[in-house]
Scaffold this active site. Structure first.
Site, PDB file in Angstrom:
ATOM      1  N   PRO A   1       0.815  -1.220   0.000  1.00 14.10           N
ATOM      2  CA  PRO A   1       0.000   0.000   0.000  1.00 14.10           C
ATOM      3  C   PRO A   1       0.847   1.268   0.000  1.00 14.10           C
ATOM      4  O   PRO A   1       1.884   1.320   0.662  1.00 14.10           O
ATOM      5  CB  PRO A   1      -0.762  -0.108   1.325  1.00 14.10           C
ATOM      6  CG  PRO A   1       0.162  -0.864   2.217  1.00 14.10           C
ATOM      7  CD  PRO A   1       0.891  -1.845   1.327  1.00 14.10           C
ATOM      8  N   GLY A   2       0.416   2.253  -0.734  1.00 14.77           N
ATOM      9  CA  GLY A   2       1.047   3.566  -0.698  1.00 14.77           C
ATOM     10  C   GLY A   2       0.054   4.565  -0.119  1.00 14.77           C
ATOM     11  O   GLY A   2       0.186   5.030   1.015  1.00 14.77           O
ATOM     12  N   ARG A   3      -0.997   4.826  -0.904  1.00 12.02           N
ATOM     13  CA  ARG A   3      -1.976   5.849  -0.530  1.00 12.02           C
ATOM     14  C   ARG A   3      -2.526   5.643   0.875  1.00 12.02           C
ATOM     15  O   ARG A   3      -2.619   6.595   1.668  1.00 12.02           O
ATOM     16  CB  ARG A   3      -3.137   5.796  -1.536  1.00 12.02           C
ATOM     17  CG  ARG A   3      -4.226   6.839  -1.301  1.00 12.02           C
ATOM     18  CD  ARG A   3      -5.453   6.549  -2.179  1.00 12.02           C
ATOM     19  NE  ARG A   3      -5.091   6.173  -3.514  1.00 12.02           N
ATOM     20  CZ  ARG A   3      -4.866   7.023  -4.529  1.00 12.02           C
ATOM     21  NH1 ARG A   3      -4.994   8.319  -4.322  1.00 12.02           N
ATOM     22  NH2 ARG A   3      -4.535   6.581  -5.725  1.00 12.02           N
TER      23      ARG A   3
ATOM     24  N   CYS B   1       0.053  29.052 -15.225  1.00  5.41           N
ATOM     25  CA  CYS B   1      -0.342  29.690 -16.476  1.00  5.41           C
ATOM     26  C   CYS B   1      -1.254  28.834 -17.366  1.00  5.41           C
ATOM     27  O   CYS B   1      -1.158  28.907 -18.583  1.00  5.41           O
ATOM     28  CB  CYS B   1       0.918  30.017 -17.261  1.00  5.41           C
ATOM     29  SG  CYS B   1       1.873  28.520 -17.572  1.00  5.41           S
ATOM     30  N   GLU B   2      -2.071  27.981 -16.796  1.00  9.32           N
ATOM     31  CA  GLU B   2      -2.952  27.145 -17.621  1.00  9.32           C
ATOM     32  C   GLU B   2      -4.368  27.198 -17.070  1.00  9.32           C
ATOM     33  O   GLU B   2      -4.559  27.181 -15.847  1.00  9.32           O
ATOM     34  CB  GLU B   2      -2.455  25.690 -17.635  1.00  9.32           C
ATOM     35  CG  GLU B   2      -1.044  25.568 -18.179  1.00  9.32           C
ATOM     36  CD  GLU B   2      -0.625  24.124 -18.472  1.00  9.32           C
ATOM     37  OE1 GLU B   2      -1.510  23.267 -18.675  1.00  9.32           O
ATOM     38  OE2 GLU B   2       0.586  23.894 -18.509  1.00  9.32           O
TER      39      GLU B   2
HETATM   40  N1  LLP Z   1       2.668  -1.118  -6.138  1.00 10.75           N
HETATM   41  C1  LLP Z   1       2.905  -0.711  -7.386  1.00 10.75           C
HETATM   42  C2  LLP Z   1       3.678  -1.568  -8.281  1.00 10.75           C
HETATM   43  C3  LLP Z   1       2.403   0.516  -7.813  1.00 10.75           C
HETATM   44  O1  LLP Z   1       2.645   0.927  -9.058  1.00 10.75           O
HETATM   45  C4  LLP Z   1       1.666   1.325  -6.929  1.00 10.75           C
HETATM   46  C5  LLP Z   1       1.117   2.605  -7.363  1.00 10.75           C
HETATM   47  C6  LLP Z   1       1.472   0.858  -5.620  1.00 10.75           C
HETATM   48  C7  LLP Z   1       1.976  -0.378  -5.250  1.00 10.75           C
HETATM   49  C8  LLP Z   1       0.745   1.645  -4.565  1.00 10.75           C
HETATM   50  O2  LLP Z   1      -0.556   1.909  -4.924  1.00 10.75           O
HETATM   51  P1  LLP Z   1      -1.546   2.613  -3.860  1.00 10.75           P
HETATM   52  O3  LLP Z   1      -1.663   1.678  -2.675  1.00 10.75           O
HETATM   53  O4  LLP Z   1      -0.940   3.891  -3.470  1.00 10.75           O
HETATM   54  O5  LLP Z   1      -2.815   2.774  -4.599  1.00 10.75           O
HETATM   55  N2  LLP Z   1      -0.654   9.129  -8.640  1.00 10.75           N
HETATM   56  C9  LLP Z   1      -1.900   8.403  -8.536  1.00 10.75           C
HETATM   57  C10 LLP Z   1      -1.704   6.997  -8.021  1.00 10.75           C
HETATM   58  C11 LLP Z   1      -0.702   6.224  -8.863  1.00 10.75           C
HETATM   59  C12 LLP Z   1      -0.347   4.897  -8.294  1.00 10.75           C
HETATM   60  C13 LLP Z   1       0.761   4.287  -9.062  1.00 10.75           C
HETATM   61  N3  LLP Z   1       1.198   3.040  -8.556  1.00 10.75           N
HETATM   62  C14 LLP Z   1      -2.866   9.184  -7.651  1.00 10.75           C
HETATM   63  O6  LLP Z   1      -2.504  10.269  -7.189  1.00 10.75           O
HETATM   64  O7  LLP Z   1      -3.993   8.774  -7.447  1.00 10.75           O
END
Ligand code: LLP
Length: 423
Positions: free
Chosen positions: A272-274, A344-345
């Site tokens: 998880p990231g988000r 500027c957009e």
């Molecule tokens: N693993 C891989 C291989 C990934 O490419 C990603 C995210 C994650 C894990 C983590 O995903 P998450 O748990 O954060 O959903 N910039 C976009 C989100 C792009 C995610 C790209 N890959 C946004 O702001 O919504």
């Protein structure tokens, strides 16, 4: 209602948004340690299975101090680039705690990780061949495309037929042939079907799919199930968080049954990231202008898409809190306003047609849930300075955890740098 989240969570501790902005400038990313730790623990406790590890996906937010907290909470990490690996090592992660999930990288980038003792996952036959040529006999993981994906926007769906990611299951014989050709050890397989789901069903389905595929390989040490766990971006409208308990138990049952039958020593991971960082971050910005153009009321702020790209890139919604300049009482009346930045957009819109209390110049806006893919996607477009980042510590005190860019930073990569003569 318009300061509900930060009041409920005591987000700013012993400071106020106005104090923080007057000390550190605007715009400003503010993070809350307590919320970050809670979200880390949600994830480490998510799947009640003993051999389960959480890899934090550092692309969501790579601030060094936040990474240290995430490491203290017992998470490992996944990285997407040598830069992410470099910062993870600086934050104290050990090579064994990092999985490099590469995509279309050079042999040099693969070897950067290999030489540090970091496991590399490759996501095409061509990259597996490159890996084998440069590191014959080495350990490798392979990213699988389970055939379907999910996400809050097409741009972040990373499984299925319309994406560049992963190796389809009809190529497994070729994977095996390359593994044999270069005497590689296939230590793991991984997947990531996309970013942001609020219902566990598709994830569970993807777990089942990757487990079916995993049976075709012998001697795997880990299976990485991917990230994508969503957070409620529309809390002001009552959106509920992802229900993790039942979801985690369902996944644990599937994993236990599979491990019992096929490989009791296997380690499972998620990435998880988000979920880990989104809710611990609020982006503060200031209202500098108000105007009406052709019937649309605009609030002009310093919240351009150089600071937060998500609304422009994905039409993403972020709740907005208003911290009025004069007095702490937020007006109960509302007006429809489009909040724009200083870039500027015409696309430079943070929030379109929002019902907000009437705004005045000098008011501060808080853009909620900005901890994930906020600072990490910010840029110097229009030669604007990247903002500072502040952490509200568990005891309520604030701490600068990344300074604002300076004007000199805009010149630091020019070889023939000559200090400009200012008028
Ligand atoms: N693993 C891989 C291989 C990934 O490419 C990603 C995210 C994650 C894990 C983590 O995903 P998450 O748990 O954060 O959903 N910039 C976009 C989100 C792009 C995610 C790209 N890959 C946004 O702001 O919504």
């Amino acid at each position: 209602m318009h300061t509900y989240f930060s009041e409920k969570t005591d987000f700013y501790g012993s400071s106020s948004p106005h104090e923080l902005v007057s000390r550190y400038g605007s715009p400003l990313y503010v993070y809350n340690e307590n919320i970050l730790r809670r979200r880390c623990r949600d994830m480490t406790g998510f799947i009640p299975y003993p051999n389960y590890k959480v890899n934090y996906s550092v692309k969501a937010n790579a601030n060094l101090e936040l990474l240290k907290i995430i490491r203290e909470e017992g998470l490992n990490a996944d990285a997407m680039s040598p830069g992410e690996i470099f910062v993870l090592l600086a934050a104290g992660f050990k090579p064994k705690q990092i999985l490099y999930i590469s995509n279309n990288v050079s042999a040099e980038e693969m070897m950067y990780a290999v030489n540090l003792g970091i496991t590399v996952s490759v996501d095409s036959l061509s990259q597996l061949e490159t890996f084998g040529e440069h590191n014959p006999g080495g350990d490798v993981a392979v990213r699988i495309n389970p055939g379907f994906g999910i996400g809050h926007h097409d741009k972040v769906v990373t499984g299925g037929s319309k994406t560049k990611f992963g190796i389809n299951d009809d190529c497994i014989d070729e994977v095996k042939a390359l593994i044999k050709k270069y005497r590689l050890n296939l230590v793991g397989i991984n997947q990531h079907i996309g970013s942001l789901f609020m219902n566990g069903e598709p994830y569970i389905q993807s777990v089942q799919t990757i487990l079916d595929i995993a049976r075709q390989f012998e001697g795997l040490r880990f299976i990485d199930l991917g990230g994508g766990f969503g957070i409620p971006y529309q809390k002001q409208d009552g959106e509920k968080p992802l229900e993790l308990k039942l979801f985690g138990e369902q996944v644990a049952d599937i994993l236990s049954a599979w491990a019992r039958r096929y490989n009791p020593d296997i380690e499972f991971m998620s990435e998880p990231g988000r979920y880990v960082v989104a809710e611990c971050g609020i982006l503060l910005g200031m209202v500098h202008a108000k105007k009406e153009n052709s019937g649309v009321l605009y609030a002009g702020t310093d919240l351009g898409f150089n600071v937060l790209a998500r609304p422009v890139m994905y039409d993403a919604w972020h709740d907005i809190e208003v911290y009025p300049k004069h007095g702490s009482i937020v007006s109960s009346s509302k007006e429809k306003v489009t909040v724009v930045g200083n870039i500027c957009e015409s696309g430079d819109v943070v929030a379109r047609d929002r019902e907000l209390p009437p705004l005045s110049i000098g008011d501060i806006l808080g853009v909620m849930d900005a901890g994930a893919y906020g600072y990490s996607m910010s840029s110097n477009y229009n030669n604007r300075l990247k903002p500072a980042e502040i952490l509200i510590r568990a005891d309520g005190m604030h701490q600068l955890i990344r300074r604002r860019d300076s004007l000199e930073d805009l010149l630091r990569n020019f070889n023939d740098y000559i200090a400009p003569v200012l008028p």
